[in-house]
Design an enzyme around this catalytic site. Structure first.
Site, PDB file in Angstrom:
ATOM      1  N   ASP A 478       0.836  -1.207   0.000  1.00 32.59           N
ATOM      2  CA  ASP A 478       0.000   0.000   0.000  1.00 32.59           C
ATOM      3  C   ASP A 478       0.874   1.261   0.000  1.00 32.59           C
ATOM      4  OD1 ASP A 478      -2.258   1.560   0.180  1.00 32.59           O
ATOM      5  OD2 ASP A 478      -2.948   0.779   2.112  1.00 32.59           O
ATOM      6  N   ASP A 534      -1.658   1.697 -12.547  1.00 33.71           N
ATOM      7  CA  ASP A 534      -1.024   1.939 -13.839  1.00 33.71           C
ATOM      8  C   ASP A 534      -0.316   0.678 -14.312  1.00 33.71           C
ATOM      9  OD1 ASP A 534       1.815   1.987 -12.769  1.00 33.71           O
ATOM     10  OD2 ASP A 534       0.935   3.605 -11.599  1.00 33.71           O
ATOM     11  N   GLU A 614     -27.015 -15.736   4.526  1.00 33.03           N
ATOM     12  CA  GLU A 614     -25.991 -14.961   3.811  1.00 33.03           C
ATOM     13  C   GLU A 614     -24.713 -15.787   3.630  1.00 33.03           C
ATOM     14  OE1 GLU A 614     -26.846 -10.305   4.891  1.00 33.03           O
ATOM     15  OE2 GLU A 614     -26.205 -11.620   6.531  1.00 33.03           O
TER      16      GLU A 614
HETATM   17  C1  DGJ Z   1      -5.677   2.097   2.222  1.00 33.34           C
HETATM   18  C2  DGJ Z   1      -6.130   0.841   1.546  1.00 33.34           C
HETATM   19  O1  DGJ Z   1      -6.648   1.117   0.285  1.00 33.34           O
HETATM   20  C3  DGJ Z   1      -7.122   0.139   2.445  1.00 33.34           C
HETATM   21  O2  DGJ Z   1      -7.660  -0.983   1.791  1.00 33.34           O
HETATM   22  C4  DGJ Z   1      -6.420  -0.241   3.704  1.00 33.34           C
HETATM   23  O3  DGJ Z   1      -5.409  -1.165   3.428  1.00 33.34           O
HETATM   24  C5  DGJ Z   1      -5.851   0.999   4.359  1.00 33.34           C
HETATM   25  N1  DGJ Z   1      -5.047   1.758   3.468  1.00 33.34           N
HETATM   26  C6  DGJ Z   1      -5.026   0.619   5.562  1.00 33.34           C
HETATM   27  O4  DGJ Z   1      -4.375   1.683   6.112  1.00 33.34           O
END
Ligand code: DGJ
Length: 736
Positions: A478, A534, A614
């Site tokens: 991330d 990208d 569900e």
């Molecule tokens: C941004 C990500 O897109 C989320 O899915 C999650 O992982 C958070 N960061 C965690 O900080």
């Protein structure tokens, strides 16, 4: 041969397209044609030269004619400062302070296979695929040499371009702008389609006519950004999803970019695409060289959808790499929206257990498992598991997950650094900040200086330690902010303009190293959702989290937009709880599943909050997805209606031989006394019968009728209803 060279005439052919250039008597490399496949004959007759006032003439030509001007000619790679007043591909700063360059053609060279770019992502050729043309251009005054690379992947219908600039002079030259692609169209009106948005609202499609003046999309945010995608299309004004001439351009780069268009005084259209020049300058000492990133280009006479399908195949087959490229991706369950930062090890295990019972295959532990990280203001950079919070070591947690029959995945944000972290306290100079200025915070965090090789080495070491210390088979990579205050303590003042590109090169080095060290690990990248969505990232991570919005109705337009230039198999997409955490909207579980399974599929909710009905529905969803995985992820993808349709967004996956198709339609708006929604099904065989299971019953229709008359989408019985309609071929109509 897909590349034909006839003296100074160069013609590239793919299955459906032809591209032609010619070096003229003055050494200008003219662009002659890019469009529907044609012959290799010289098309320079088409370049009409007139004496256009105030469009000057290069000195050599100007002595005999006023009809030859760089300001009006279609060119392959134009330079700033020597008589072309339009947007140009290259601008330099010479040792005397002047900003002029004039490139002249020197030679052309054919290379076997498709070129690769050291340290940068690029399409690769499979066995027996691909040819490369290199055209050498030079500026006689500065000694700069520009190599224009053309990769031709004929069967994929793809031409790629990249550029390498070498200083063969005796003094340093600074590049101020160095694009990867220039394309000139001498005639024709165009619309351009770009993707714009914001955090949680990425990939909106904008279609506007190319007008006089300069128009552009780009990013100066250090990342390719949520705001604009480094992908655009140009098409004839009357082009539709299935008809008309269209061009697509995908910049294979994850940093700052600029895609500019200009309609000039002669109604000609110019496209320039490359690294954004605002944060870029690169000093080339004598003998130094620089590669500029690749742009992938496609042309289709079969409309916008035709271009999309070329990109889907090329990115899936010739950009994504590694063991996960063709392997079915695991159906994951992620704890982020279930717990955010507030969890214990036991809670995680119970989410994983319930996920396993429903058919999930991978449990992903998201943010909050390391350092001092119970909220997003601290801890980034301290990649040490918080054993007190987990109640065990990371290895033990991974083993508990594995004992449930699931694989174990982990969230990381290696490029982030919190001021409140041991890493920052020990290495404040590793954070991106300008000495003497307070940095701009975003999500309360700073950015780690990935342009530095010591930082890259540190992160490679820290991540390797985690991946080898626990049974981790998936990483969510991330990055939760854009970059500003661009400055590196490791660069001299005269080279700070190189920071933004060096950062991206550093990121690529780290990803290359980690993905080679851990080839079995599935990497999914994420930039707070689609902040770095990208083709560059796809080279290292075969899937990218599409958006922090998991609301199925919002996802309709996000995934629709992304599908313009990216295969759906790369768009991370999860079923989340209702009401949606982003919008408060309540959508049926079937709708959430139908939307998310057209992506890298998973769940992101607390199964403890689900009823037994569900849970059973989720089990059925997973079974359906697995059964139709090949069709969904490797079939041809067609957009049937757009999210701005009054009622329904519909799309289709069809196996390439037309044997089976799955049409999905989601009512984003229900109306009383509804008008039936009909869609024309694509990719079927006219002369076959199809058994249509539309969710309300089964009937038979020919491929021709489904294409010509269409398919009726059953009316919605509830708000936001989704229909999944299977069409299976069953015998030839010719026999009836
Ligand atoms: C941004 C990500 O897109 C989320 O899915 C999650 O992982 C958070 N960061 C965690 O900080």
């Amino acid at each position: 041969m897909s590349i034909v060279i006839d003296k100074n005439l160069f013609t590239l052919h793919t299955r459906g397209a032809t591209y032609q250039m010619k070096a003229d008597q003055w050494g200008t490399l003219l662009h002659l044609y890019y469009g529907e496949r044609t012959d290799s004959s010289d098309k320079s007759y088409f370049v009409q030269q007139n004496d256009v006032g105030f469009s000057g003439n290069p000195y050599e030509a100007g002595q005999t004619t006023r009809r030859y001007s760089l300001d009006t000619l279609p060119q392959e790679y134009s330079c700033f400062g020597t008589g072309d007043y339009r947007i140009t591909a290259m601008r330099v700063q010479n040792p005397d302070g002047s900003q002029a360059a004039g490139l002249r053609f020197r030679s052309g060279e054919l290379l076997p296979g498709k070129y690769a770019i050291p340290g940068l992502p690029a399409l690769y050729a499979q066995e027996g695929q691909g040819e490369t043309l290199v055209l050498h251009m030079e500026d006689h005054v500065s000694g700069l040499e520009v190599e224009l690379y053309y990769g031709v992947l004929e069967d994929l219908d793809i031409i790629t371009r990249a550029v390498r600039i070498i200083n063969r002079g005796t003094e340093a030259v600074t590049l101020e702008k160095a694009a990867s692609v220039q394309l000139d169209w001498q005639w024709g009106a165009f619309d351009w389609l770009s993707l714009y948005g914001r955090h949680s609202m990425e990939q909106n499609v904008q279609r506007t006519p190319v007008r006089h003046g300069v128009q552009s999309v780009g990013s100066v945010r250090g990342i390719s950004s949520h705001q604009y995608s480094p992908f655009l299309m140009l098409c004839e004004p009357n082009a539709t999803e299935n008809s008309g001439s269209c061009y697509g351009f995908s910049f294979v780069y994850s940093g700052e970019f600029l895609m500019e268009l200009e309609k000039d005084q002669l109604e000609q259209t110019r496209l320039i695409c490359g690294i954004h020049p605002d944060n870029f300058s690169w000093r080339l000492e004598p003998g130094d060289s620089l590669w500029l990133p690749e742009t992938v280009m496609a042309f289709s006479a079969q409309g916008i959808g035709g271009v999309s399908r070329i990109f889907h195949r090329a990115l899936r087959e010739n950009l994504c790499r590694g063991v996960w490229k063709d392997k079915r991706r695991p159906i994951l369950i992620n704890n982020w929206e279930a717990t955010y930062f507030d969890f214990t090890g036991d809670q995680l295990v119970s989410i994983a257990q319930a996920g396993a019972e429903m058919g999930a295959e991978l449990f992903v532990l998201d943010d909050g498992w390391f350092g001092k990280r119970d909220e997003d203001i601290s801890g980034l950079g301290d990649w040490v598991p918080n054993e007190e919070k987990l109640g065990c070591t990371l290895k033990e947690l991974g083993e508990r997950i594995q004992a449930l029959g699931l694989d174990f995945g982990l969230w990381l944000e290696p490029e982030g650094i919190s001021e409140d972290s041991e890493l920052y306290r020990n290495h404040p100079d590793w954070a991106v900040e300008i000495p003497g200025r307070k940095p701009c915070l975003s999500r309360s965090q700073l950015v780690l200086d990935f342009s530095r090789s010591d930082v890259q080495d540190y992160i490679i070491g820290a991540v390797s330690k985690i991946l080898s210390g626990a049974p981790v088979s998936y990483v969510k990579w991330d990055f939760n902010r854009a970059i500003c205050d661009k400055f590196s303590h490791a660069l001299p003042a005269g080279r700070q303009g190189e920071f933004a590109h060096r950062y991206v090169l550093g990121l690529y080095r780290v990803l290359e190293e980690l993905t080679s060290r851990f080839p079995e690990v599935l990497f999914e990248s994420c930039g707070g959702g689609g902040g770095r969505f990208d083709a560059g990232m796809l080279y290292y991570t075969p899937q990218i989290w599409g958006s922090d919005t998991t609301d199925a109705i919002e996802r309709l337009s996000i995934q629709y937009g992304a599908s313009l230039g990216f295969p759906i198999s790369c768009i991370g997409s999860h079923v989340a709880a209702v009401p949606s955490h982003q919008t408060g909207r309540i959508t049926p579980l079937n709708t959430r599943g139908s939307v998310a399974m057209f992506g890298a599929f998973g769940y992101e909710l607390d199964p403890g909050s689900l009823s037994s009905e569900e849970k059973a529905a989720i089990r059925a969803q997973i079974t359906f997805y697995k059964e139709h995985y090949d069709l969904i992820h490797h079939g041809d993808y067609y957009r049937l209606t757009a999210p701005d349709h009054p009622n329904c967004t519909a799309w289709e996956a069809a196996v390439p031989d037309g044997g089976t198709a799955l049409v999905t339609a989601v009512y984003h708006r229900v109306s009383p006394n509804p008008i039936p929604v009909r869609v024309r099904v694509q990719g079927l065989r006219d002369n076959l019968w199809y058994e249509v299971s539309d969710g309300t019953g089964v009937y038979r229709a020919s491929g021709a009728s489904l294409r010509q008359c269409g398919l009726v989408i059953p009316a919605a019985k509830e708000e936001y209803q989704a229909w999944q309609m299977l069409l299976r071929s069953g015998g030839s109509c010719d026999e009836d």
